[in-house]
Design a protein around this motif. Structure first.
Motif, PDB file in Angstrom:
ATOM      1  N   VAL A 110      30.956  51.209  36.765  1.00 46.41           N
ATOM      2  CA  VAL A 110      32.361  51.460  37.113  1.00 46.41           C
ATOM      3  C   VAL A 110      33.061  52.078  35.903  1.00 46.41           C
ATOM      4  O   VAL A 110      32.520  52.083  34.804  1.00 46.41           O
ATOM      5  CB  VAL A 110      33.091  50.155  37.548  1.00 46.41           C
ATOM      6  CG1 VAL A 110      32.787  49.805  38.989  1.00 46.41           C
ATOM      7  CG2 VAL A 110      32.726  48.982  36.636  1.00 46.41           C
ATOM      8  N   GLY A 114      21.879  47.134  34.398  1.00 46.39           N
ATOM      9  CA  GLY A 114      20.787  47.427  35.321  1.00 46.39           C
ATOM     10  C   GLY A 114      20.953  48.717  36.109  1.00 46.39           C
ATOM     11  O   GLY A 114      20.029  49.536  36.182  1.00 46.39           O
ATOM     12  N   THR A 115      22.146  48.930  36.687  1.00 48.67           N
ATOM     13  CA  THR A 115      22.320  50.145  37.498  1.00 48.67           C
ATOM     14  C   THR A 115      22.301  51.400  36.621  1.00 48.67           C
ATOM     15  O   THR A 115      22.003  52.482  37.095  1.00 48.67           O
ATOM     16  CB  THR A 115      23.653  50.108  38.276  1.00 48.67           C
ATOM     17  OG1 THR A 115      24.651  49.596  37.411  1.00 48.67           O
ATOM     18  CG2 THR A 115      23.547  49.242  39.512  1.00 48.67           C
ATOM     19  N   VAL A 166      37.092  48.099  33.138  1.00 49.14           N
ATOM     20  CA  VAL A 166      37.516  46.850  33.777  1.00 49.14           C
ATOM     21  C   VAL A 166      38.696  47.187  34.689  1.00 49.14           C
ATOM     22  O   VAL A 166      39.640  47.849  34.270  1.00 49.14           O
ATOM     23  CB  VAL A 166      37.937  45.797  32.732  1.00 49.14           C
ATOM     24  CG1 VAL A 166      38.369  44.512  33.423  1.00 49.14           C
ATOM     25  CG2 VAL A 166      36.794  45.530  31.764  1.00 49.14           C
ATOM     26  N   PHE A 167      38.624  46.745  35.915  1.00 50.39           N
ATOM     27  CA  PHE A 167      39.669  47.016  36.897  1.00 50.39           C
ATOM     28  C   PHE A 167      40.572  45.800  37.050  1.00 50.39           C
ATOM     29  O   PHE A 167      40.229  44.695  36.625  1.00 50.39           O
ATOM     30  CB  PHE A 167      39.035  47.369  38.255  1.00 50.39           C
ATOM     31  CG  PHE A 167      38.527  48.791  38.336  1.00 50.39           C
ATOM     32  CD1 PHE A 167      37.529  49.244  37.483  1.00 50.39           C
ATOM     33  CD2 PHE A 167      39.056  49.675  39.264  1.00 50.39           C
ATOM     34  CE1 PHE A 167      37.068  50.555  37.551  1.00 50.39           C
ATOM     35  CE2 PHE A 167      38.596  50.985  39.344  1.00 50.39           C
ATOM     36  CZ  PHE A 167      37.606  51.428  38.487  1.00 50.39           C
ATOM     37  N   LYS A 227      25.316  49.090  25.196  1.00 53.08           N
ATOM     38  CA  LYS A 227      24.561  48.289  26.156  1.00 53.08           C
ATOM     39  C   LYS A 227      24.554  48.994  27.520  1.00 53.08           C
ATOM     40  O   LYS A 227      25.593  49.474  27.984  1.00 53.08           O
ATOM     41  CB  LYS A 227      25.197  46.909  26.285  1.00 53.08           C
ATOM     42  CG  LYS A 227      24.508  45.996  27.278  1.00 53.08           C
ATOM     43  CD  LYS A 227      25.300  45.824  28.550  1.00 53.08           C
ATOM     44  CE  LYS A 227      24.525  45.160  29.663  1.00 53.08           C
ATOM     45  NZ  LYS A 227      25.305  44.981  30.891  1.00 53.08           N
ATOM     46  N   THR A 282      41.014  44.190  39.586  1.00 60.72           N
ATOM     47  CA  THR A 282      40.143  43.201  40.208  1.00 60.72           C
ATOM     48  C   THR A 282      38.885  43.920  40.684  1.00 60.72           C
ATOM     49  O   THR A 282      38.778  45.133  40.521  1.00 60.72           O
ATOM     50  CB  THR A 282      40.846  42.439  41.355  1.00 60.72           C
ATOM     51  OG1 THR A 282      40.045  41.311  41.711  1.00 60.72           O
ATOM     52  CG2 THR A 282      41.054  43.310  42.586  1.00 60.72           C
ATOM     53  N   ASP A 283      37.935  43.198  41.259  1.00 57.86           N
ATOM     54  CA  ASP A 283      36.664  43.817  41.641  1.00 57.86           C
ATOM     55  C   ASP A 283      36.894  44.982  42.614  1.00 57.86           C
ATOM     56  O   ASP A 283      37.339  44.771  43.744  1.00 57.86           O
ATOM     57  CB  ASP A 283      35.768  42.748  42.293  1.00 57.86           C
ATOM     58  CG  ASP A 283      34.346  43.262  42.498  1.00 57.86           C
ATOM     59  OD1 ASP A 283      34.134  44.501  42.458  1.00 57.86           O
ATOM     60  OD2 ASP A 283      33.441  42.429  42.695  1.00 57.86           O
ATOM     61  N   PRO A 284      36.604  46.212  42.186  1.00 58.33           N
ATOM     62  CA  PRO A 284      36.870  47.366  43.062  1.00 58.33           C
ATOM     63  C   PRO A 284      36.010  47.364  44.325  1.00 58.33           C
ATOM     64  O   PRO A 284      36.308  48.076  45.282  1.00 58.33           O
ATOM     65  CB  PRO A 284      36.544  48.578  42.173  1.00 58.33           C
ATOM     66  CG  PRO A 284      35.693  48.050  41.069  1.00 58.33           C
ATOM     67  CD  PRO A 284      36.058  46.599  40.882  1.00 58.33           C
ATOM     68  N   ARG A 285      34.945  46.555  44.326  1.00 56.71           N
ATOM     69  CA  ARG A 285      34.143  46.467  45.553  1.00 56.71           C
ATOM     70  C   ARG A 285      34.883  45.694  46.632  1.00 56.71           C
ATOM     71  O   ARG A 285      34.648  45.893  47.816  1.00 56.71           O
ATOM     72  CB  ARG A 285      32.804  45.755  45.266  1.00 56.71           C
ATOM     73  CG  ARG A 285      31.716  46.712  44.804  1.00 56.71           C
ATOM     74  CD  ARG A 285      30.415  45.986  44.635  1.00 56.71           C
ATOM     75  NE  ARG A 285      30.568  44.897  43.655  1.00 56.71           N
ATOM     76  CZ  ARG A 285      29.581  44.415  42.918  1.00 56.71           C
ATOM     77  NH1 ARG A 285      28.370  44.901  43.048  1.00 56.71           N
ATOM     78  NH2 ARG A 285      29.781  43.447  42.055  1.00 56.71           N
ATOM     79  N   GLY A 333      33.074  39.659  37.711  1.00 58.20           N
ATOM     80  CA  GLY A 333      31.651  39.820  37.430  1.00 58.20           C
ATOM     81  C   GLY A 333      31.317  40.922  36.451  1.00 58.20           C
ATOM     82  O   GLY A 333      30.158  41.102  36.080  1.00 58.20           O
ATOM     83  N   VAL A 334      32.301  41.660  35.988  1.00 56.25           N
ATOM     84  CA  VAL A 334      31.987  42.840  35.186  1.00 56.25           C
ATOM     85  C   VAL A 334      31.425  42.505  33.798  1.00 56.25           C
ATOM     86  O   VAL A 334      30.657  43.286  33.242  1.00 56.25           O
ATOM     87  CB  VAL A 334      33.220  43.789  35.113  1.00 56.25           C
ATOM     88  CG1 VAL A 334      34.388  43.108  34.410  1.00 56.25           C
ATOM     89  CG2 VAL A 334      32.895  45.115  34.473  1.00 56.25           C
ATOM     90  N   TYR A 392      28.092  50.045  28.812  1.00 56.23           N
ATOM     91  CA  TYR A 392      28.036  51.088  29.841  1.00 56.23           C
ATOM     92  C   TYR A 392      27.633  50.468  31.169  1.00 56.23           C
ATOM     93  O   TYR A 392      26.652  49.731  31.248  1.00 56.23           O
ATOM     94  CB  TYR A 392      27.044  52.182  29.440  1.00 56.23           C
ATOM     95  CG  TYR A 392      27.580  53.015  28.306  1.00 56.23           C
ATOM     96  CD1 TYR A 392      28.465  54.057  28.558  1.00 56.23           C
ATOM     97  CD2 TYR A 392      27.262  52.718  26.984  1.00 56.23           C
ATOM     98  CE1 TYR A 392      29.002  54.801  27.523  1.00 56.23           C
ATOM     99  CE2 TYR A 392      27.791  53.442  25.942  1.00 56.23           C
ATOM    100  CZ  TYR A 392      28.660  54.494  26.209  1.00 56.23           C
ATOM    101  OH  TYR A 392      29.199  55.214  25.192  1.00 56.23           O
ATOM    102  N   THR A 393      28.441  50.770  32.215  1.00 55.41           N
ATOM    103  CA  THR A 393      28.168  50.153  33.499  1.00 55.41           C
ATOM    104  C   THR A 393      28.446  51.123  34.646  1.00 55.41           C
ATOM    105  O   THR A 393      28.643  52.315  34.407  1.00 55.41           O
ATOM    106  CB  THR A 393      28.956  48.820  33.606  1.00 55.41           C
ATOM    107  OG1 THR A 393      28.605  48.169  34.817  1.00 55.41           O
ATOM    108  CG2 THR A 393      30.456  49.027  33.542  1.00 55.41           C
TER     109      THR A 393
END
Ligand code: ADP
Ligand code: ASP
Ligand code: MG
Length: 594
Positions: A175, A10-11, A178-179, A7, A181-184, A209-210, A172-173
């Motif tokens: 990042v 979008g990015t 899975v981290f 899969k 927590t959100d790395p952003r 959100g991942v 496929y994404t």
């Protein structure tokens, strides 16, 4: 021949170069001897753009037309992807959700998958083609186009992998995997090499959100090994599989846009929770952090959180509930966010909650609500301080450094685990085998725990540190706390109830009385013997009907509920010990488990 589902989010398909890179990856997998099904999302911010366009046409666009519109984003991507594969010299065919045979219910914008017919896909695969499927969409029985909810392409991918009995589903994404927590939000977050289905299910549903949380339900139900991988590199990513207990804390999730709703002045009688849940469930509102305060002066209060986007609907539903109950006042607030810690090892370690509360205390962050379940602790904090809270908890548990964990499980081992059918697995596959619809709720077991006591502290000061002090004291005495619910009242005081083993009650009461004496007006109450009833399953919180059914069954048996906690895998209610056995039987009946 083995089937791999890949899969691309979008990015990962935002421009021509990225589409070509994704196509090349699928082609390489095919040339390595696998059959390949690609699931593709809309390019970049396409779906957001379409949502904005619709808003220009109407304040309240018709749900059916919204789905018709949003589904076009994916259609654009799959055809471009097929062209990219063709130019690499491989055969490929793009298909819409309807063409694949993904049948959903008719709940536009959050449709659930009923069935997938794999015949057409298999025919193309057997003809040597790469199948490129539109993510996020299906058709209802009347052939209306439906969508599965934002982020739903992950669910298309795992559902297809389940239906095709694929060897692996690769997500496929943008990042590395899975981290913690959100790395952003937390730059020092670290990639996790593996997670158990239950951990990912909780993380996703609590706000990480991942992944779309419903995709993990499919993975767990049908035992699909999942791998979240970077599309821009060759990293191994994160394996999500049927793994045993691992770390005490494996990830943190943040749900930034929460709202809190309180229904106060309710009659304290069986059926209150049931009526409220029924009204919420009718509107498919996912209720979380349910806190039912132990009633004082004959009036009950129920508080819970919902995503802020569902608040208007929630208030309508709450008004309906108050009308049905003939009493009650409603309050709500929006300046709140939910921070959760998840870890499957938490269930056998004391002091995790205490450590989290202590960390937040050190930052002076107040906890407006607390709820726990076996593998997660959630706290509600002021929204403006949620990033700070997330970072503090991440640092407090030293999540930036690699924690000791069980040895990495390779995909081969994960597959063997899948084949190693123990009794739980057998039970699960039997239940899943009987489902009328693929995405139907799975409830596998009802449990009765007759080993605990409840302790409640009333009127404790609503200041950072009260809960930390309490649970540190409890942890210092090595008392395993099971459920915790804390709520803040209007009077600026908090009330916290928790359950502990009956054998530790005297020890616990002594320390609770000591603490209460140090707080003005605080008092302690307890019940030496309570029973805890638990419904075990998959995706319980996101299937809004489970709470409704559980609380209705207890109400029909005339059983009052003292405490509630909800998670994706368990929903528990604390009841009077005299009512435990009857409650157990009524739940077994309600979920057809006898
Ligand atoms: P896609 O378009 O590939 O579906 P998403 O934007 O839906 O990608 O999901 C990837 C994003 O999820 C990352 O860019 C990251 O910011 C965010 N995210 C949130 N929580 C996590 C987490 N625990 N681990 C990794 N990424 C996370
Ligand atoms: N395109 C849809 C969305 O943006 C589905 C997805 O990307 O998973 O929500
Ligand atoms: Mg996504």
């Amino acid at each position: 021949m083995s089937i791999i589902v890949q899969k691309f989010g979008g990015t990962s398909v935002a421009n021509a170069d990225k589409i070509r890179a994704a196509a090349a990856r699928a082609v390489a997998t095919k040339q390595a001897g696998h059959q390949v099904v690609m699931v593709v999302s809309a390019r970049g911010k396409k779906t957001d753009e379409l949502v904005r366009l619709a808003a220009e046409m109407s304040d309240q666009p018709a749900a059916r037309e919204m789905d018709m519109l949003l589904s076009t984003g994916e259609q654009e991507s799959v055809s471009l992807m097929a062209m990219a594969v063709h130019s690499l010299g491989e055969k490929a065919v793009s298909l819409t959700g309807g063409q694949i045979g993904i049948i959903t219910d008719s709940t536009f914008s959050k449709a659930r998958i009923e069935s997938i017919s794999t015949e057409r896909i298999r025919k193309h695969l057997d003809a040597g083609e790469i199948v490129i499927a539109c993510g996020f969409q299906g058709v209802d029985p009347e052939m209306n186009i439906t969508t599965l909810g934002r982020g739903g392409s992950d669910t298309t991918a795992t559902a297809l992998a389940a239906a095709l009995k694929a060897d692996e589903c690769q997500i496929y994404t943008d990042v590395e995997g899975v981290f913690t927590t959100d790395p952003r939000v937390v730059t020092e977050a670290r990639k996790v090499s593996q997670l158990a289905y239950d951990e990912m299910l909780e993380l996703a549903s609590l706000g990480a959100g991942v992944m779309h949380s419903r995709s993990i339900e499919f993975a767990k139900k049908f035992r699909v090994p999942l791998r979240v991988r970077p599309s821009f590199a060759d990293g191994e990513g994160t394996l999500i599989a049927n793994l045993g207990e691992s770390r005490v804390v494996s990830g943190l999730a943040l749900a930034r846009n929460e709202a809190r709703v309180t229904l106060a002045d309710l009659p304290d009688q069986p059926g209150v929770t049931s009526s409220i849940f029924a009204c919420m469930s009718k509107r498919k509102i996912p209720v979380d952090m349910v806190v039912q305060n132990v009633a004082v002066d004959g009036k009950a209060t129920v508080s819970f959180t919902v995503p802020e986007g569902d608040l208007a609907d929630t208030l309508t539903a709450a008004n309906e509930a108050v009308k049905i109950l003939g009493a009650g006042t409603i309050r709500s607030g929006t300046n709140v966010a939910k921070v959760s810690v998840v870890g499957s090892g938490m269930q056998s370690h004391s002091g995790v909650a205490a450590q989290m509360f202590q960390t937040l205390l050190e930052k002076g962050i107040n906890l407006e609500m607390i709820t726990t379940s076996e593998i997660k602790i959630s706290v509600l904090v002021e929204r403006d301080r949620c990033d700070e809270a997330l970072l503090a908890v991440h640092q407090g548990f030293h999540m930036e450094t690699e924690l000791p964990q069980s040895p990495a499980v390779g995909i081969q081992q994960a597959k063997e685990q899948r084949l190693d059918v123990n009794s739980d697995e057998k039970l699960l596959s039997e239940i899943v085998g009987k489902l009328a619809n693929m995405e139907d709720i799975v409830v596998s077991e009802v449990l009765l725990d007759e080993s605990q006591s409840r302790v409640t502290l009333h009127h404790i000061p609503d200041l950072p540190g009260s809960s930390s002090q309490l649970f540190s004291a409890v942890a210092n005495k090595n008392i395993m706390v099971d459920m915790i619910v804390q709520n803040v009242s209007d009077t600026g005081h908090a009330e916290v109830s928790f359950t502990i083993p009956r054998t530790d009650l005297q020890k616990c009461l002594a320390l609770a009385e000591d603490l209460a004496a140090s707080w003005e007006n605080a008092t302690v109450s307890h019940e030496a013997e309570i029973d805890k009833l638990t419904v075990v399953g998959i995706g319980l919180r996101t299937h809004t009907g489970v709470g409704e059914r559980m609380f209705k069954a207890l109400a029909d048996a005339n059983i009052n509920i003292q405490m509630i906690n909800t998670s994706e895998i368990r929903m528990s209610a604390v009841v009077d010990s005299k009512a435990g056995q009857a409650g157990f039987e009524s739940l077994q009946n309600a979920f057809h488990l006898r």
